[in-house]
Scaffold this active site. Structure first.
Site, mmCIF file in Angstrom:
data_model
loop_
_atom_site.group_PDB
_atom_site.id
_atom_site.type_symbol
_atom_site.label_atom_id
_atom_site.label_comp_id
_atom_site.label_asym_id
_atom_site.label_seq_id
_atom_site.Cartn_x
_atom_site.Cartn_y
_atom_site.Cartn_z
ATOM 1 N N TYR A 111 -8.286 -2.085 2.154
ATOM 2 C CA TYR A 111 -6.910 -1.914 1.671
ATOM 3 C C TYR A 111 -5.949 -2.440 2.729
ATOM 4 O O TYR A 111 -6.129 -2.182 3.924
ATOM 5 C CB TYR A 111 -6.627 -0.420 1.426
ATOM 6 C CG TYR A 111 -5.173 -0.128 1.107
ATOM 7 C CD1 TYR A 111 -4.745 -0.026 -0.210
ATOM 8 C CD2 TYR A 111 -4.226 0.005 2.124
ATOM 9 C CE1 TYR A 111 -3.421 0.214 -0.515
ATOM 10 C CE2 TYR A 111 -2.884 0.237 1.825
ATOM 11 C CZ TYR A 111 -2.491 0.345 0.512
ATOM 12 O OH TYR A 111 -1.170 0.559 0.215
ATOM 13 N N GLU A 165 0.960 -5.329 -1.394
ATOM 14 C CA GLU A 165 -0.238 -4.490 -1.273
ATOM 15 C C GLU A 165 -1.448 -5.240 -1.820
ATOM 16 O O GLU A 165 -1.368 -5.840 -2.892
ATOM 17 C CB GLU A 165 -0.043 -3.195 -2.058
ATOM 18 C CG GLU A 165 -1.221 -2.236 -1.952
ATOM 19 C CD GLU A 165 -1.060 -1.031 -2.879
ATOM 20 O OE1 GLU A 165 -0.761 0.062 -2.376
ATOM 21 O OE2 GLU A 165 -1.225 -1.191 -4.102
#
Ligand code: GDP
Ligand code: MN
Length: 381
Positions: free
Chosen positions: A101, A189
């Protein structure tokens, strides 16, 4: 403005962030055509602005044209958490070894940029943050200093990414930072950022939220207009020239001044309620503006009560009260109304509200009292 995944990937590509190649498809035939051109296996991905598409069945692997047709026809029209799928993104399937992530956003209270990196990607990052916060390596970046390679290397080490992914991750994070800053985003993101079986690191998903205040610098953003997911309430408010932001609670809020409007939201939250919106009607509170504000709030089906919170400064209390009464004569409310009026000539204002508003509104003495009444009328949350 939030981008769809495919728009986010194309935006990433402008900053040389590696993404799988793919094509947009609006119909089943287009999806199969795209899959044929790309070469199997492909992944067919629902384009909706909501997370957890994979779990909801909106992401499927297809090994041949029949499977591509089958999945595309299932996913198009699918409802994912209230978002209907109108478009697909078809891309070359990836052989995933590891899912990470990575993101950059703003830390408003620290007045810095916030970078987050975790070796535990692919999953809901909020859950990781809640259960294992130590698994997320966080950095705060002074916008004046920027982000250098040495810092990124330390960051990747701290996040404990696999050694094979180290160089690729460093390179992508530097480019992602460039995209965030020079691409004028509020959020970038990548979840998951993957290490593939053949040792490449790239973005398998993309979430990009652009800073609308920077739109004047980006004529190329025009291509996103018309496709954006529009909040009908915000659209109407914009047409009426109101400072309005739609939220998901049940108490419709009208206040004069942005500071008072925010305090009102806080107070409603404090007494156990939830705000349906932020709405600042500015200094004055004439009938026209209040009527417009009530019209916008009326379109919100979640609203169970309305709280008007006005502090009379230059605008005198009796003028505000007359404005509210006149607005009530024009607009038929769909939820009970609580009014708190304070400041200059509040007493005269109360008199008018009591006489002419009887049966149509309740008067509250203080902001806290008004918030309590409104939340009670809304039935709590
Ligand atoms: P989200 O569920 O909306 O966040 O959609 P993502 O694009 O992040 O995909 C969800 C999950 O689907 C990923 O974490 C992967 O595990 C899986 N996935 C997506 N694309 C591929 C792919 O090309 N190959 C494989 N094996 N898995 C994929
Ligand atoms: Mn994802």
């Amino acid at each position: 403005m939030d981008l769809f995944e495919y728009q986010g990937k194309l935006y990433f590509a402008r900053f040389n962030i590696p993404v799988p190649s793919g094509e947009v498809a609006n119909t089943v035939d287009e999806a199969v055509g795209a899959a044929d051109r790309i070469g199997y296996p492909v992944v067919i991905k629902a384009q909706v602005q909501v997370g957890g598409r994979g779990k909801a069945g909106g992401i499927k692997l297809a090994n041949n044209a029949d499977e591509a047709r089958f999945h595309a026809s299932n996913i198009l029209g699918m409802d994912i958490k209230g978002h209907v799928v109108r478009r697909l993104w078809v891309e070359r399937a990836s052989d995933i070894a590891k899912e990470y992530y990575a993101s950059f956003t703003l830390d408003r209270s620290a007045k810095k940029y916030l970078g987050m990196l975790s070796a535990r990607g692919g999953v809901d990052i909020e859950a990781v943050a809640a259960e294992n916060p130590e698994d997320i390596a966080v950095i705060r970046i002074n916008p004046v200093d920027g982000l250098d390679e040495a810092t990124v290397k330390q960051w990747v080490t701290a996040a404990k990414l696999d050694a094979e992914a180290f160089d690729g991750a460093v390179s992508i994070l530097l480019k992602l930072y460039d995209c965030f800053v020079n691409g004028d985003a509020d959020l970038v993101e990548i979840n998951p950022l993957i290490l593939s079986q053949d040792g490449r690191v790239y973005a398998l998903d993309a979430k990009v939220s652009l800073d609308d205040s920077a739109a004047y610098k980006h004529p190329e953003w025009d291509e996103y207009r018309g496709l954006e997911v529009i909040d009908e309430r915000e659209k109407l408010a914009k047409e009426k020239g109101l400072q309005y932001i739609g939220l998901s609670g049940t108490v419709g809020i009208i206040a004069n001044g942005a500071g008072l409007a925010m305090s009102t939201l806080d107070t409603v939250t404090q007494v156990g309620g939830s705000a349906a919106n932020f709405l600042d009607i500015g200094g004055g509170a004439n009938a026209e503006v209040v009527a417009n504000a009530l019209t916008v709030i009326n379109t919100d089906h979640n609203v169970k009560s309305i709280f008007i919170n006005i502090f009379g400064g230059v605008t005198r209390g009796e003028e505000v009260a007359k404005g509210i009464i006149e607005a009530l004569n024009r607009v038929e409310l769909k939820a009970p109304l609580v009014v708190r009026l304070d400041g200059t000539n509040a007493d005269q204002g109360h008199k008018i509200l009591a006489e002419q508003g009887a049966g149509r509104l309740q008067i509250a003495k203080t902001m806290l009292d008004g918030a309590r009444k409104a939340v009670e009328l809304a039935g709590g949350n």
